[in-house]
Write a protein that holds these residues in place. Structure first.
Motif, short mmCIF file in Angstrom:
data_model
loop_
_atom_site.label_atom_id
_atom_site.label_comp_id
_atom_site.label_asym_id
_atom_site.label_seq_id
_atom_site.Cartn_x
_atom_site.Cartn_y
_atom_site.Cartn_z
N GLY A 58 0.79 -1.23 0.00
CA GLY A 58 0.00 0.00 0.00
C GLY A 58 0.82 1.27 0.00
O GLY A 58 0.26 2.37 0.08
N THR A 68 -8.32 -4.84 -5.80
CA THR A 68 -9.19 -4.03 -4.94
C THR A 68 -10.62 -4.08 -5.46
O THR A 68 -11.58 -4.25 -4.69
CB THR A 68 -8.70 -2.58 -4.89
OG1 THR A 68 -7.35 -2.56 -4.39
CG2 THR A 68 -9.59 -1.74 -3.99
N ARG A 120 -6.91 -4.38 0.09
CA ARG A 120 -6.46 -3.05 0.51
C ARG A 120 -5.24 -3.20 1.44
O ARG A 120 -5.37 -3.21 2.66
CB ARG A 120 -7.59 -2.30 1.22
CG ARG A 120 -8.71 -1.87 0.27
CD ARG A 120 -9.81 -1.09 0.97
NE ARG A 120 -10.76 -0.57 0.01
CZ ARG A 120 -11.75 -1.28 -0.54
NH1 ARG A 120 -11.91 -2.56 -0.21
NH2 ARG A 120 -12.57 -0.72 -1.42
#
Length: 293
Positions: free
Chosen positions: A208, A274, A280
């Motif tokens: 991320g 996603t 995520r």
């Protein structure tokens, strides 16, 4: 997860990803049959069945399962798909790597061999699953870190920092990285297990956060409570250091090309994951290193 899947086979239960996947399945009430050469520690060991996937004469335990999550080496799986199908498996999730793209031009025969094995295994897995009527998903993570099984990326950098107090840097090491937590990958398995949008697809799973290689190493120093110290190293010296390090089994996977890749961007988009099953991933957080020695 729909009731029809029932028990889930898990290979590589003591691996970086598998060590985190097993407790997540337990927390969610998903029964698992763990397959591998090494018995997991703790309560998970009671669900373990010995199996060496490299031994083609071996047999699966007399257990029925609707799904298989394969966290061991991908190239070990295609020859076993028919046997898993006979045990009721109709859903397969397996791990490859974005290395199949980033190491295509490697000068290392070892790395090229791994790339070729990954590409061939992905193609065979898809073809066999389609022939047998099994829904498949292949995950290709970026740089993996974390997990009780240890990793060969961030943890190796931390060991070097602990031992020598510095990190050898080739060039400015500004190539971008997206470290992905093994727990996020384990969660991806559970999230996609019964997500039809993910069936018969391959996904690149990045972390991320995107940061320069040097900044990733700097964060590792800081997590360990050390002042970041980088020592510029010419490529010829790096090659010698790698050759010496490879004498130790823990570092047998190292190659001199790792220095050259410090300058390269190894960045992948995970938006499809996603969209299809809610993947995520979190930011790069190497706090687990404080518990490793």
């Amino acid at each position: 997860m729909r009731d029809g899947l029932g028990t889930v086979f898990v290979t590589g239960a003591t691996s970086t990803i598998g060590s985190l996947l097993v407790p997540i399945l337990g927390e969610r009430g998903v029964p698992a049959a763990l397959l591998g050469r090494k018995r997991p520690a703790g309560p998970a060991g009671s669900a373990w069945h010995p199996l060496d996937l490299a031994d083609h004469s071996a047999q699966l335990p007399p257990v029925q399962a609707g799904a298989l999550i394969h966290t061991a080496s991908l190239w070990l799986l295609p020859d076993w798909l028919e046997k898993f199908h006979a045990r009721g498996v109709r859903r397969v999730i397996a791990f490859s790597s974005t290395s199949r793209f980033t190491k295509l031009a490697s000068a290392s025969p070892y790395e090229l061999e791994v790339v070729n094995k990954l590409v061939a295994a992905e193609e065979r897995l898809a073809a066999e699953c389609e022939r047998l009527g099994m829904a498949w998903t292949i995950f290709r993570p970026t740089l993996i870190y974390g997990g009780a099984g240890g990793d060969r990326n961030v943890a190796d950098i931390a060991r070097l920092v602990r031992r020598f107090g510095f990190f050898p840097r080739f060039g400015q090491a500004l190539g971008r990285r997206q470290p992905v937590n093994a727990r996020d990958l384990a969660l991806a398995c559970v999230q996609s297990l019964d997500a039809p949008a993910s069936f018969d697809k391959a996904y690149n799973l990045s972390g991320g956060e995107t940061l320069a290689y040097a900044d990733m190493v700097r964060r590792i120093f800081e997590t360990l409570g050390r002042k970041p110290v980088f020592i510029p190293v010419p490529i010829w010296a790096f090659r010698i250091a790698v050759r010496l390090a490879r004498l130790h089994p823990r570092f047998s996977h190292l190659t001199a090309d790792m220095a050259l890749r410090m300058q390269a961007d190894l960045v992948f988009d995970h938006q499809e994951a996603t969209r299809d099953f809610g993947y995520r991933p979190g930011r790069f957080d190497p706090a687990y290193l404080t518990t490793l020695r």
